[in-house]
Scaffold this active site. Structure first.
Site, short mmCIF file in Angstrom:
data_model
loop_
_atom_site.label_atom_id
_atom_site.label_comp_id
_atom_site.label_asym_id
_atom_site.label_seq_id
_atom_site.Cartn_x
_atom_site.Cartn_y
_atom_site.Cartn_z
N LYS A 75 -11.77 -72.02 -21.97
CA LYS A 75 -12.65 -72.20 -20.82
C LYS A 75 -11.82 -72.15 -19.54
CE LYS A 75 -16.28 -75.36 -19.14
NZ LYS A 75 -16.99 -76.64 -19.40
N SER B 76 -22.00 -76.27 -19.59
CA SER B 76 -21.28 -75.33 -18.78
C SER B 76 -20.32 -74.43 -19.57
CB SER B 76 -20.48 -76.06 -17.69
OG SER B 76 -19.51 -76.91 -18.27
N SER C 250 -21.50 -80.36 -22.10
CA SER C 250 -21.13 -78.96 -21.90
C SER C 250 -20.45 -78.25 -23.06
CB SER C 250 -20.23 -78.84 -20.67
OG SER C 250 -21.03 -78.85 -19.52
#
Ligand code: GLN
Length: 446
Positions: free
Chosen positions: A52, A127, A151
């Site tokens: 990420k 996210s 997330s």
């Protein structure tokens, strides 16, 4: 193989912000050479991973999907990235996300929207949407995400993969760009539970660079996957399957409980009465912490700097106005308000007290039960654009994932079927530092 899969899938899925083809080929080659010289295979030898884009990677641009950091090239690796290198996995690239991890659909990325590999009209969740989509599309073998209020788990649920948020403090946050420091945790997104156990084994452990890192010995997560759940006591909070939960999601979760029952576990309905305050509590605390953490982005120390400033204040104001997207600004304003004198007692301090009550709900349940089970999210993935004009509906989607962050306990999302062609996620929440039980139950179920 992974680069080939990216070539085939990426034009549609758009999970990556950056593919580091050269770096990946180079580290794969180095691993081959080490092996040829008689070296041992690491735990994750040769496995292609995506990271990420809020986890810093030395020499590889790390943007948090924000314009503010479009030119930020870190000079060090996050502890988790270092640990993945020690375990000999191969970093393929950096994955899309909501800007600074604020959001639940990937639509807040300043660059592009990742799509759901099951249906490109739908969001992948967020996210860590890029992290979930890249695994679901077979572009990488596993990925790392971060989970402040859901997330990792929510995008895992929407994309039909496994996502684990470890106990707060189990995995080092050193090198994770801070959103809400008392809630943030890094964890794996994988194709199955066994892979999650492998990745957790590689990344967990004490880190002197993170002052909230737990100094505990790390159990054998892989060895814990016995398949045996006989006698296990499961609590199912009525608040997790009540109002607001899609009946088809509830049905899939009840079917999953039946499967667990068939394997010898027992379940009972319980109540966690403070659940209804979780969303309000989280959005006050997370925004307060974010407003403080994001103060470092001032146009001086990191990222973009506004051109031709009149004076120092103008430099700050314009760099921040130009660099941050609308959701990030909204959180900074909310948090600054909640922390300001005159409002602090009514909002921030009150939210801290409610956080304790929510944690006590968990403590009470865990006196009698081994795990808490329910859906990961109230619905399956929604259509791109569908919830964009109402941040509040978007916030309410997080009701089932936020409580585990507020309490600091581990939770996993594991696929439990499809409804209307989209995956449903089953959430299993455990006691602090009891990842072995969470993984064992998820593994026995899947
Ligand atoms: N959707 C939540 C938020 O927008 C959770 C984000 C996260 O876990 N990073 O804050």
């Amino acid at each position: 193989e992974s680069l080939g899969a990216i070539n085939r899938a990426e034009s549609k899925v758009r999970a990556f912000l950056r593919v580091d083809e050269e770096g990946a080929r180079q580290s794969a080659k180095t691993l081959d050479e080490q092996l040829a010289q008689g070296g041992d295979r690491g735990l994750l030898f040769g496995l292609p991973a995506g990271i990420k884009d809020n986890i810093v990677t030395e020499g590889l641009t790390t943007t948090c999907a924000s314009r503010f950091l479009e030119n930020y090239n870190p000079i060090y690796d996050a502890t988790v990235v270092k640990k993945l290198k020690q375990a000999q996995s191969v970093t393929i690239g950096k994955l899309n996300m909501d800007e600074f991890a604020m959001g639940g659909s990937n639509e807040n990325s300043a660059y592009h929207v990742t799509t759901n590999p099951w249906n490109p009209e739908y969001v992948p969740g967020g996210s860590s949407g890029g992290s979930a989509a890249a695994v679901a599309a077979g572009e990488v073998y596993f990925s790392l995400g971060s989970d402040t209020g859901g997330s990792i788990r929510q995008p895992a649920s929407y994309c039909g993969v496994v996502g684990l948020k470890p106990t707060y403090g189990l995995v080092s946050r050193f090198g994770l760009v801070a959103f809400a420091s008392s809630l943030d945790q890094i964890g794996p997104l994988t194709k199955n539970v066994e892979d999650a156990a492998y990745v957790l084994q590689a990344i967990a452990g004490h880190d002197p660079h993170d002052s909230t890192s737990a100094n505990v010995s790390i159990p054998d997560y892989i060895g814990a996957l016995s398949g045996d759940v006989r006698g296990l006591r499961i609590a199912v909070p009525k608040e997790y399957i009540g109002q607001g939960v899609d009946p088809k999601v509830k049905e899939a979760v009840l079917a999953a409980l039946k499967t667990l029952e068939g394997l010898g576990a027992e379940w009972e309905e319980v109540s966690m009465p403070h659940t209804e305050y979780a969303v309000a509590t989280y959005y006050l605390l997370a925004s307060s912490e974010a407003s403080s953490n994001l103060a470092r982005f001032d146009g001086v120390r990191y990222g973009v700097r506004a051109a031709d400033p009149d004076n120092l204040l103008d430099l700050y104001v314009r760099s921040r106005s130009e660099g941050f997207g609308p959701e990030v600004k909204r959180r900074i304003m909310l948090g600054t308000y909640a922390l300001s004198s005159g409002y602090y007692d009514a909002y921030y301090l009150k939210a801290q007290k409610v956080r304790t009550l929510i944690k006590q709900d968990f403590d009470n349940i865990f006196k009698q039960y081994d795990v808490i089970v329910g859906p990961t999210a109230p619905t399956t993935a929604f259509k791109i654009g569908e919830q964009l004009d109402n941040p509040l509906t978007m916030y309410l989607n997080d009701i089932l994932t936020i409580p585990a962050n507020l309490a600091g306990v581990p939770a996993i999302s594991v696929p439990c079927g499809l409804t209307d062609g989209l995956p449903v996620g089953l959430q299993i929440i455990g006691k602090a530092l009891d990842e072995t039980t969470v993984l064992r139950v998820a593994h026995a179920f899947e």
